[in-house]
Scaffold this active site. Structure first.
Site, PDB file in Angstrom:
ATOM      1  N   TYR A   1      13.137   3.868  -2.507  1.00 54.84           N
ATOM      2  CA  TYR A   1      11.749   3.466  -2.465  1.00 54.84           C
ATOM      3  C   TYR A   1      11.064   4.013  -1.352  1.00 54.84           C
ATOM      4  O   TYR A   1      10.069   4.790  -1.381  1.00 54.84           O
ATOM      5  CB  TYR A   1      11.732   1.814  -2.673  1.00 54.84           C
ATOM      6  CG  TYR A   1      10.218   1.473  -2.566  1.00 54.84           C
ATOM      7  CD1 TYR A   1       9.455   1.747  -3.891  1.00 54.84           C
ATOM      8  CD2 TYR A   1       9.591   1.136  -1.483  1.00 54.84           C
ATOM      9  CE1 TYR A   1       8.141   1.196  -3.728  1.00 54.84           C
ATOM     10  CE2 TYR A   1       8.321   0.570  -1.412  1.00 54.84           C
ATOM     11  CZ  TYR A   1       7.423   0.673  -2.579  1.00 54.84           C
ATOM     12  OH  TYR A   1       6.212   0.390  -2.454  1.00 54.84           O
TER      13      TYR A   1
ATOM     14  N   SER B   1       3.170   3.585   0.511  1.00 56.85           N
ATOM     15  CA  SER B   1       3.277   2.045   1.168  1.00 56.85           C
ATOM     16  C   SER B   1       3.533   2.499   2.483  1.00 56.85           C
ATOM     17  O   SER B   1       3.960   3.674   3.104  1.00 56.85           O
ATOM     18  CB  SER B   1       4.527   1.994   0.243  1.00 56.85           C
ATOM     19  OG  SER B   1       5.119   0.647   0.909  1.00 56.85           O
TER      20      SER B   1
HETATM   21  N1  NAP Z   1       2.768  -5.070  -4.294  1.00 58.73           N
HETATM   22  C1  NAP Z   1       3.190  -4.717  -3.334  1.00 58.73           C
HETATM   23  O1  NAP Z   1       3.484  -5.635  -2.211  1.00 58.73           O
HETATM   24  C2  NAP Z   1       3.169  -3.181  -2.768  1.00 58.73           C
HETATM   25  C3  NAP Z   1       3.236  -2.847  -1.425  1.00 58.73           C
HETATM   26  C4  NAP Z   1       3.334  -1.557  -1.152  1.00 58.73           C
HETATM   27  C5  NAP Z   1       3.074  -0.470  -2.267  1.00 58.73           C
HETATM   28  N2  NAP Z   1       2.830  -1.072  -3.389  1.00 58.73           N
HETATM   29  C6  NAP Z   1       2.860  -0.035  -4.613  1.00 58.73           C
HETATM   30  O2  NAP Z   1       1.549  -0.495  -5.323  1.00 58.73           O
HETATM   31  C7  NAP Z   1       1.978   0.167  -6.857  1.00 58.73           C
HETATM   32  C8  NAP Z   1       1.639  -0.876  -7.519  1.00 58.73           C
HETATM   33  O3  NAP Z   1       2.384  -2.176  -7.408  1.00 58.73           O
HETATM   34  P1  NAP Z   1       2.409  -3.476  -7.906  1.00 58.73           P
HETATM   35  O4  NAP Z   1       2.770  -4.332  -6.924  1.00 58.73           O
HETATM   36  O5  NAP Z   1       1.109  -3.470  -8.548  1.00 58.73           O
HETATM   37  O6  NAP Z   1       3.329  -3.465  -8.994  1.00 58.73           O
HETATM   38  P2  NAP Z   1       3.698  -4.090 -10.387  1.00 58.73           P
HETATM   39  O7  NAP Z   1       2.694  -5.293 -10.570  1.00 58.73           O
HETATM   40  O8  NAP Z   1       4.805  -4.330 -10.754  1.00 58.73           O
HETATM   41  O9  NAP Z   1       2.920  -2.966 -11.468  1.00 58.73           O
HETATM   42  C9  NAP Z   1       3.521  -1.760 -11.706  1.00 58.73           C
HETATM   43  C10 NAP Z   1       2.864  -0.934 -12.855  1.00 58.73           C
HETATM   44  O10 NAP Z   1       3.854   0.410 -12.883  1.00 58.73           O
HETATM   45  C11 NAP Z   1       3.757   0.400 -14.221  1.00 58.73           C
HETATM   46  N3  NAP Z   1       5.329   1.138 -14.390  1.00 58.73           N
HETATM   47  C12 NAP Z   1       6.351   0.609 -13.910  1.00 58.73           C
HETATM   48  N4  NAP Z   1       7.431   1.622 -14.467  1.00 58.73           N
HETATM   49  C13 NAP Z   1       6.716   2.517 -15.172  1.00 58.73           C
HETATM   50  C14 NAP Z   1       7.117   3.579 -15.955  1.00 58.73           C
HETATM   51  N5  NAP Z   1       8.411   3.913 -16.030  1.00 58.73           N
HETATM   52  N6  NAP Z   1       6.057   4.447 -16.539  1.00 58.73           N
HETATM   53  C15 NAP Z   1       4.832   4.029 -16.483  1.00 58.73           C
HETATM   54  N7  NAP Z   1       4.418   3.114 -15.811  1.00 58.73           N
HETATM   55  C16 NAP Z   1       5.332   2.459 -15.133  1.00 58.73           C
HETATM   56  C17 NAP Z   1       4.034  -1.087 -14.797  1.00 58.73           C
HETATM   57  O11 NAP Z   1       3.740  -0.946 -16.104  1.00 58.73           O
HETATM   58  P3  NAP Z   1       4.770  -1.070 -17.378  1.00 58.73           P
HETATM   59  O12 NAP Z   1       5.795  -2.011 -17.007  1.00 58.73           O
HETATM   60  O13 NAP Z   1       4.030  -1.526 -18.538  1.00 58.73           O
HETATM   61  O14 NAP Z   1       5.142   0.079 -17.594  1.00 58.73           O
HETATM   62  C18 NAP Z   1       3.004  -1.808 -13.960  1.00 58.73           C
HETATM   63  O15 NAP Z   1       1.697  -1.410 -14.611  1.00 58.73           O
HETATM   64  C19 NAP Z   1       3.348   0.894  -6.629  1.00 58.73           C
HETATM   65  O16 NAP Z   1       3.388   2.250  -6.623  1.00 58.73           O
HETATM   66  C20 NAP Z   1       3.909   0.065  -5.501  1.00 58.73           C
HETATM   67  O17 NAP Z   1       5.017   0.794  -5.017  1.00 58.73           O
HETATM   68  C21 NAP Z   1       3.041  -2.248  -3.773  1.00 58.73           C
END
Ligand code: NAP
Length: 269
Positions: free
Chosen positions: A157, A144
């Protein structure tokens, strides 16, 4: 440079495939012909996605419901991945918390470290020897822009993403010439679903719609960058601005500014 060529025994692993960027990465990889192993906790949602991707793209899709923040649950997955032909690993699953550390649920904070950092390390160790033996592989690390700077009110985080950012770019330096690509995705805000105007967050209101990037766009440019063996991909104008500010401004100046911004995010929870 390109992604490993799909073949019937090879699998691309996507963690956090049940929503957001992970779901989009899985869909894009399937469209590129890669058979998949989807990993997250919600097996039912991933089974639905698996059926859709098999039907649409004629690839194999396996589902592993696993809580990656739980060391015991990770063991069988790690053993399985160590013994299989894993051509691509997308270390994407992650969670975030906002607010002063002292006020947060300490167990959830520990889980965040396990999921965002330790599991990323474990899964990489599981697939790397096989990739090196085959002289072919690709690992996308989802860090990130938050990992480039100190962020009060987002401490766990930001620290876990600093680990991912540094781990990715360090490992990449070791793997030059081995046939294994490593690329860091370090985004700022990505809109993973359209917010209901009634409960739009502070961030939703602050960032104009035109400047948001989608999960699908993020997945596409990240996989293109991985195929090209780029060191880091930072998609979107806001991400680039955050990234530049975080990397090149004095940390003592950046910390209080972003800290006050993140305290607003924390007070929404
Ligand atoms: N969206 C943003 O703005 C943003 C910005 C910078 C970085 N990121 C990074 O991008 C990645 C994806 O983010 P996103 O925004 O797409 O998030 P999201 O929609 O909340 O998805 C998170 C995913 O992680 C899984 N997850 C959560 N806890 C888990 C656990 N304990 N074991 C296994 N799987 C788990 C969730 O599935 P389940 O709930 O089914 O387990 C879900 O599939 C993350 O690493 C985040 O830090 C996102």
């Amino acid at each position: 440079m390109s992604l490993p060529t799909p073949n019937p025994t090879a699998r691309a692993v996507v963690t956090g495939a049940s929503s957001g960027i992970g779901e989009a990465l899985a869909a894009d990889l399937a469209a590129r012909g890669h058979s998949l192993i989807l990993v997250a906790r919600r097996g039912d949602i991933m089974e639905k996605l698996a059926t859709e991707l098999r039907d649409r793209h004629c690839v194999d899709v396996e589902v592993r419901a696993c809580d990656l923040s739980n060391r015991e649950q990770r063991v069988p997955l790690i053993e399985e991945l160590s013994g299989r032909e894993i051509s691509i690993l997308c270390n994407n699953a992650g969670i975030a918390t906002f607010g002063p550390l002292k006020d947060l649920d300490f167990d959830y904070e520990r889980d965040q470290v396990e999921l965002n950092a330790v599991a990323v390390h474990d899964l990489t160790l599981a697939v790397l020897p096989g990739m090196l033996n085959r002289k072919s592989g690709a690992i996308l690390m989802v860090g990130s822009a938050a990992g480039n700077m100190p962020i009060p009110n987002n401490a766990t985080y930001a620290a876990t993403k600093a680990f991912v950012n540094t781990f990715s770019e360090s490992l990449r330096g070791e793997l030059k010439g081995t046939g294994v690509n490593v690329t860091l995705l370090a985004p700022g805000p990505v809109r993973t679903e359209t917010p209901d105007p009634a409960d739009a967050s502070f961030l939703d209101k602050l960032v104009p719609d035109a400047l948001w990037i989608s999960s699908e766009y993020t997945a596409k440019v990240s996989l293109d960058a991985l195929a090209a063996n780029k060191m880091r991909i930072v998609p979107g104008i806001i991400s680039k601005a955050m990234s530049t500010a975080g990397q090149y401004s004095p940390r003592a100046i950046v910390a209080p500014i972003v800290g006050s911004f993140y305290s607003k995010l924390g007070s929404e929870k």
